[in-house]
Scaffold this motif. Structure first.
Motif, PDB file in Angstrom:
ATOM      1  N   LEU A 353       0.831  -1.210   0.000  1.00 46.47           N
ATOM      2  CA  LEU A 353       0.000   0.000   0.000  1.00 46.47           C
ATOM      3  C   LEU A 353       0.863   1.257   0.000  1.00 46.47           C
ATOM      4  O   LEU A 353       0.524   2.254  -0.651  1.00 46.47           O
ATOM      5  CB  LEU A 353      -0.930  -0.001   1.218  1.00 46.47           C
ATOM      6  N   PHE A 354       1.991   1.217   0.718  1.00 49.63           N
ATOM      7  CA  PHE A 354       2.896   2.372   0.729  1.00 49.63           C
ATOM      8  C   PHE A 354       3.480   2.604  -0.659  1.00 49.63           C
ATOM      9  O   PHE A 354       3.519   3.732  -1.160  1.00 49.63           O
ATOM     10  CB  PHE A 354       4.006   2.162   1.754  1.00 49.63           C
ATOM     11  N   TRP A 355       3.927   1.535  -1.317  1.00 44.89           N
ATOM     12  CA  TRP A 355       4.467   1.679  -2.668  1.00 44.89           C
ATOM     13  C   TRP A 355       3.396   2.158  -3.638  1.00 44.89           C
ATOM     14  O   TRP A 355       3.678   2.953  -4.551  1.00 44.89           O
ATOM     15  CB  TRP A 355       5.061   0.350  -3.147  1.00 44.89           C
ATOM     16  N   LYS A 356       2.168   1.701  -3.461  1.00 46.97           N
ATOM     17  CA  LYS A 356       1.076   2.151  -4.322  1.00 46.97           C
ATOM     18  C   LYS A 356       0.918   3.667  -4.250  1.00 46.97           C
ATOM     19  O   LYS A 356       0.675   4.336  -5.270  1.00 46.97           O
ATOM     20  CB  LYS A 356      -0.218   1.461  -3.887  1.00 46.97           C
ATOM     21  N   GLU A 357       1.108   4.240  -3.063  1.00 52.47           N
ATOM     22  CA  GLU A 357       0.929   5.682  -2.878  1.00 52.47           C
ATOM     23  C   GLU A 357       2.173   6.500  -3.215  1.00 52.47           C
ATOM     24  O   GLU A 357       2.061   7.658  -3.593  1.00 52.47           O
ATOM     25  CB  GLU A 357       0.531   5.963  -1.421  1.00 52.47           C
ATOM     26  N   ARG A 358       3.364   5.920  -3.082  1.00 49.37           N
ATOM     27  CA  ARG A 358       4.588   6.709  -3.166  1.00 49.37           C
ATOM     28  C   ARG A 358       5.414   6.458  -4.422  1.00 49.37           C
ATOM     29  O   ARG A 358       6.453   7.081  -4.612  1.00 49.37           O
ATOM     30  CB  ARG A 358       5.478   6.437  -1.949  1.00 49.37           C
ATOM     31  N   SER A 359       5.000   5.542  -5.267  1.00 49.07           N
ATOM     32  CA  SER A 359       5.822   5.208  -6.426  1.00 49.07           C
ATOM     33  C   SER A 359       5.710   6.266  -7.523  1.00 49.07           C
ATOM     34  O   SER A 359       4.798   7.085  -7.532  1.00 49.07           O
ATOM     35  CB  SER A 359       5.406   3.844  -6.986  1.00 49.07           C
ATOM     36  N   PHE A 360       6.656   6.228  -8.435  1.00 45.50           N
ATOM     37  CA  PHE A 360       6.596   7.046  -9.650  1.00 45.50           C
ATOM     38  C   PHE A 360       5.399   6.562 -10.468  1.00 45.50           C
ATOM     39  O   PHE A 360       5.182   5.363 -10.614  1.00 45.50           O
ATOM     40  CB  PHE A 360       7.893   6.874 -10.439  1.00 45.50           C
ATOM     41  N   SER A 361       4.624   7.478 -11.006  1.00 41.38           N
ATOM     42  CA  SER A 361       3.403   7.111 -11.735  1.00 41.38           C
ATOM     43  C   SER A 361       3.731   6.661 -13.163  1.00 41.38           C
ATOM     44  O   SER A 361       4.606   7.247 -13.809  1.00 41.38           O
ATOM     45  CB  SER A 361       2.451   8.308 -11.781  1.00 41.38           C
ATOM     46  N   PRO A 362       3.074   5.603 -13.648  1.00 41.86           N
ATOM     47  CA  PRO A 362       2.024   4.822 -12.997  1.00 41.86           C
ATOM     48  C   PRO A 362       2.594   3.758 -12.064  1.00 41.86           C
ATOM     49  O   PRO A 362       3.655   3.198 -12.329  1.00 41.86           O
ATOM     50  CB  PRO A 362       1.298   4.172 -14.181  1.00 41.86           C
ATOM     51  N   SER A 363       1.873   3.503 -10.981  1.00 39.43           N
ATOM     52  CA  SER A 363       2.318   2.508 -10.013  1.00 39.43           C
ATOM     53  C   SER A 363       2.053   1.104 -10.525  1.00 39.43           C
ATOM     54  O   SER A 363       0.982   0.813 -11.064  1.00 39.43           O
ATOM     55  CB  SER A 363       1.591   2.725  -8.686  1.00 39.43           C
ATOM     56  N   LEU A 364       3.057   0.235 -10.375  1.00 36.63           N
ATOM     57  CA  LEU A 364       2.897  -1.167 -10.755  1.00 36.63           C
ATOM     58  C   LEU A 364       3.696  -2.028  -9.782  1.00 36.63           C
ATOM     59  O   LEU A 364       4.928  -1.939  -9.726  1.00 36.63           O
ATOM     60  CB  LEU A 364       3.369  -1.411 -12.186  1.00 36.63           C
ATOM     61  N   ASN A 365       2.994  -2.806  -8.989  1.00 38.55           N
ATOM     62  CA  ASN A 365       3.615  -3.745  -8.065  1.00 38.55           C
ATOM     63  C   ASN A 365       3.097  -5.140  -8.369  1.00 38.55           C
ATOM     64  O   ASN A 365       1.919  -5.305  -8.685  1.00 38.55           O
ATOM     65  CB  ASN A 365       3.275  -3.384  -6.613  1.00 38.55           C
ATOM     66  N   TYR A 366       3.969  -6.124  -8.277  1.00 39.20           N
ATOM     67  CA  TYR A 366       3.484  -7.488  -8.497  1.00 39.20           C
ATOM     68  C   TYR A 366       4.063  -8.442  -7.462  1.00 39.20           C
ATOM     69  O   TYR A 366       5.123  -8.189  -6.867  1.00 39.20           O
ATOM     70  CB  TYR A 366       3.761  -7.970  -9.917  1.00 39.20           C
ATOM     71  N   ILE A 367       3.325  -9.524  -7.259  1.00 44.76           N
ATOM     72  CA  ILE A 367       3.700 -10.544  -6.285  1.00 44.76           C
ATOM     73  C   ILE A 367       3.920 -11.854  -7.027  1.00 44.76           C
ATOM     74  O   ILE A 367       3.005 -12.385  -7.650  1.00 44.76           O
ATOM     75  CB  ILE A 367       2.616 -10.715  -5.213  1.00 44.76           C
ATOM     76  N   LYS A 368       5.141 -12.348  -6.966  1.00 42.57           N
ATOM     77  CA  LYS A 368       5.434 -13.657  -7.534  1.00 42.57           C
ATOM     78  C   LYS A 368       5.079 -14.718  -6.495  1.00 42.57           C
ATOM     79  O   LYS A 368       5.609 -14.710  -5.380  1.00 42.57           O
ATOM     80  CB  LYS A 368       6.895 -13.771  -7.921  1.00 42.57           C
ATOM     81  N   ILE A 369       4.187 -15.630  -6.860  1.00 41.79           N
ATOM     82  CA  ILE A 369       3.773 -16.690  -5.948  1.00 41.79           C
ATOM     83  C   ILE A 369       4.249 -18.009  -6.545  1.00 41.79           C
ATOM     84  O   ILE A 369       3.600 -18.585  -7.430  1.00 41.79           O
ATOM     85  CB  ILE A 369       2.246 -16.694  -5.727  1.00 41.79           C
ATOM     86  N   GLY A 370       5.422 -18.446  -6.101  1.00 42.60           N
ATOM     87  CA  GLY A 370       6.007 -19.672  -6.610  1.00 42.60           C
ATOM     88  C   GLY A 370       6.295 -20.636  -5.489  1.00 42.60           C
ATOM     89  O   GLY A 370       5.700 -20.571  -4.405  1.00 42.60           O
ATOM     90  N   LYS A 371       7.236 -21.524  -5.724  1.00 46.14           N
ATOM     91  CA  LYS A 371       7.634 -22.464  -4.686  1.00 46.14           C
ATOM     92  C   LYS A 371       8.343 -21.720  -3.564  1.00 46.14           C
ATOM     93  O   LYS A 371       8.960 -20.681  -3.781  1.00 46.14           O
ATOM     94  CB  LYS A 371       8.544 -23.545  -5.271  1.00 46.14           C
ATOM     95  N   LEU A 372       8.263 -22.273  -2.361  1.00 45.07           N
ATOM     96  CA  LEU A 372       8.836 -21.627  -1.181  1.00 45.07           C
ATOM     97  C   LEU A 372      10.289 -22.051  -1.008  1.00 45.07           C
ATOM     98  O   LEU A 372      10.590 -23.247  -0.992  1.00 45.07           O
ATOM     99  CB  LEU A 372       8.036 -22.009   0.064  1.00 45.07           C
ATOM    100  N   PRO A 373      11.209 -21.098  -0.885  1.00 43.07           N
ATOM    101  CA  PRO A 373      12.622 -21.452  -0.712  1.00 43.07           C
ATOM    102  C   PRO A 373      12.865 -22.072   0.663  1.00 43.07           C
ATOM    103  O   PRO A 373      12.135 -21.814   1.619  1.00 43.07           O
ATOM    104  CB  PRO A 373      13.333 -20.100  -0.835  1.00 43.07           C
TER     105      PRO A 373
END
Length: 622
Positions: A353-373
């Motif tokens: 949420l912080f990155w969504k508000e403070r990033s350079f526009s346009p904001s783009l965040n992603y979550i990689k959901i893979g195997k657990l190390p």
């Protein structure tokens, strides 16, 4: 259509489907690469297989895996030409590289080295057996730099030579291969050669034995130092006319905000100021690392402008906080790389949420959901409930989902959370109709608390609590409270932080009763930000929440400490997502949660959400 046609496409970021307001959003994460690099697989067959999601993050240069700039790169470029509305993001190692890739773009001092040793005797260009003061600073298969020492005792890095260590013969003798990576084998006067091992990470590419050399972002003494050289090297590819100019931007893997003074591979310290000795100056130069990274990203942003995305890893405290320069972050194994059981749920939510508000526009965040190390064995597929909980976290924070493991043998683009139980991926939830919302399972019970009485750096003004750093100690303070029974606990506050760091952002971590697995964090800066923290199974009796921050001043207001479990939900045009981060299953009577009634049958009287799980529900038509 001809294979790898020369058709040119100009795409603005606003044209990318990933920036519309439909959810869920999903992109491929490097799963596409091996088949793309396979010359026996046609472009048409490959493109058809990987066309379901809204884009991809790919390795397309040779800084880590030799050969990615060949067949795979061709397919990626053609794919972007054919699919201009799909995201094409370069995945690039921001920590280290194979020196075979564009070696001449850098200087000898642009790499990070361990403190080394000096030669004994003279060295001729043909000598491969070298006598040194101490071979204990080396390990087998090290890549080593040899630097001439001038009459003033200074290292002449512009005449440095790179060599490969072949063997350590005894305490004072090594055998090397001279003049590697296009450097020249030189003559060195008696006792006038300095030898140091590269700080590196093991080869990643299958079949490769070449270690990746770590950049030295601390080399900021000149305006055209290492940070600028790295940026120029990338602009050559991503900038106008570059071979990857069609790409929408770049994600920097493992680009740290700061690095440590030591390395887990050996006891020898790192020589950050590349002067050939261990001293307090190394710590001073280590602090320049953050400045160098900031300079690199600033230079790159200025050169690429606003129509290229720049992202970096951001799910650990030592990773990126270049807010206002980066468009966002990649979170791998959200919420943290080493949190397999999602104990740090609040960290992931606050951070995104912080990155969504403070990033350079346009904001783009992603979550990689893979195997657990795992630190003690092979990686493992996450439990289904924890996969769903992570997907919910992405949807609560407007983050993109990057599915990176199979579910029940099906392709990564067929997760039920992405398809809405249909056959293919689609934005089945539609537009978000609310922000993230919190629902207390029972009547919320406020908890009285006190801040440490012996902490003189805390002052009060109205409803605000102001904490300031004293001397050179870390800003650390505690909040104490008592519970009449074991309970989950939620904490809310609005934070304003003042930092003396170049990026002006500070972390705030909160640890309940010294339980590191439940340590949660948020970022804070000079603009108010509301953080929300959820702690599980807090003990009966006296308890402590320990706060720590690298801010020099911190103001907290609107503090609320509440006992009891809570569910988190977000509504969309066509459905709702409900998450339970608690260790226990939770029930809600529907007559008390009327906002959720449209998603359940009229005959249903309660909602049950299993422990650490999430529900993905379509709106019913009654």
């Amino acid at each position: 259509m001809a294979l790898y046609s020369g058709q040119s496409t100009c795409t603005e970021l606003s044209d990318l489907k990933i920036f519309d307001e439909q959810y869920p959003k999903a992109i491929y994460f490097r799963n596409v690469e091996n088949s793309a690099a396979n010359t026996s697989i046609s472009y048409e067959k490959w493109a058809k297989r990987w066309s379901k999601l809204d884009g991809m993050v790919v390795k397309a240069l040779d800084e880590e895996i030799p050969g990615r700039s060949k067949e795979a790169q061709k397919k990626f470029i053609q794919y972007k030409k054919d699919n201009p509305s799909k995201l094409m993001l370069l995945h690039f190692n921001g920590n280290a590289r194979d020196p075979n890739f564009d070696f001449d773009a850098f200087h000898g001092e642009d790499w990070t080295y361990f403190v080394g040793t000096y030669s004994e005797g003279a060295i001729d260009p043909l000598d491969t057996v070298i006598t040194v003061n101490d071979t204990q600073v080396f390990k087998n298969s090290d890549d080593i730099v040899i630097v001439p020492v001038n009459n003033m005792g200074e290292l002449d890095w512009h005449k440095s030579e790179q060599v490969k260590l072949l063997s350590i013969k005894n305490e004072s003798t090594i055998t090397v291969e001279r003049g590697v990576f296009s450097t020249k084998a030189r003559s060195y006067k008696k006792n006038k050669a300095y030898l140091a091992a590269h700080v590196s990470q093991p080869a990643i590419a299958p079949g490769s034995s070449q270690a990746l050399w770590r950049y030295n972002f601390s080399n900021t003494s000149n305006k055209d130092g290492m940070p600028e050289r790295l940026a120029e090297n990338l602009i050559r590819y991503l900038g106008e006319g570059g071979m990857l100019s069609l790409f929408d931007g770049v994600e920097f893997d493992v680009l740290a905000d700061v690095r440590g003074l030591n390395h887990p591979s050996r006891k020898t310290p790192i020589d950050y100021n590349f002067d050939g000795m261990a001293s307090k100056l190394d710590k001073n130069f280590q602090h320049q690392y953050r400045i160098g990274v900031y300079r690199f990203l600033t230079y790159l942003r200025k050169a690429l402008g606003s129509e290229k995305l720049i992202l970096a890893d951001g799910n650990e405290l030592n990773q990126q906080r270049a807010f206002g320069i980066l468009n966002g972050i990649e979170s791998e194994t959200w919420p943290s790389h080493w949190d397999p059981n999602v104990e740090q749920w609040s960290s992931g939510i606050n951070r995104h949420l912080f990155w969504k508000e403070r990033s350079f526009s346009p904001s783009l965040n992603y979550i990689k959901i893979g195997k657990l190390p795992s630190k003690n064995g092979p990686s493992t597929v996450p439990l289904a409930n924890l996969r769903r909980l992570r997907v919910a976290g992405a949807l609560f924070t407007d983050s993109i989902i990057s599915p990176a493991h199979r579910v029940k043998g099906k392709g990564v683009d067929k997760w039920p959370e992405l398809t809405g139980q249909s056959r293919e991926y689609k934005n089945w939830l539609g537009k978000a109709s609310s922000e993230i919302s919190y629902y207390s399972i029972s009547d919320p019970a406020p908890v009285n608390y006190t801040f440490g009485k012996n902490e003189k750096n805390i002052s009060y003004k109205g409803s605000d609590i102001h904490i300031r750093k004293t001397k050179n100690k870390a800003l650390k303070f505690s909040l104490t409270f008592e519970l009449t029974k074991v309970s989950d606990l939620s904490l809310e506050f609005t934070a304003i932080a003042r930092s003396n760091l170049i990026n002006k952002a500070s972390f705030i971590s909160i640890t309940p009763n010294n339980s590191k697995p439940q340590q949660n964090m948020t970022w804070a800066d000079d603009i108010p930000f509301a953080g929300h923290f959820y702690f599980k199974d807090i003990a009966k009796g006296k308890n402590t929440l320990t706060f720590e921050t690298d801010a020099i001043e911190l103001t907290l207001n609107d503090i609320k400490l509440v006992r009891g479990a809570e569910l988190i939900y977000r509504e969309f045009e066509e459905g709702v997502v409900i998450a339970n981060p608690s260790r226990k299953k939770q029930k809600i009577a529907l007559d008390k949660a009327r906002a959720l009634a449209p998603y359940f049958d009229k005959k249903q009287t309660q909602i049950i959400v299993p422990a650490k799980d999430a529900l993905f529900l379509k709106k019913l038509t009654h």
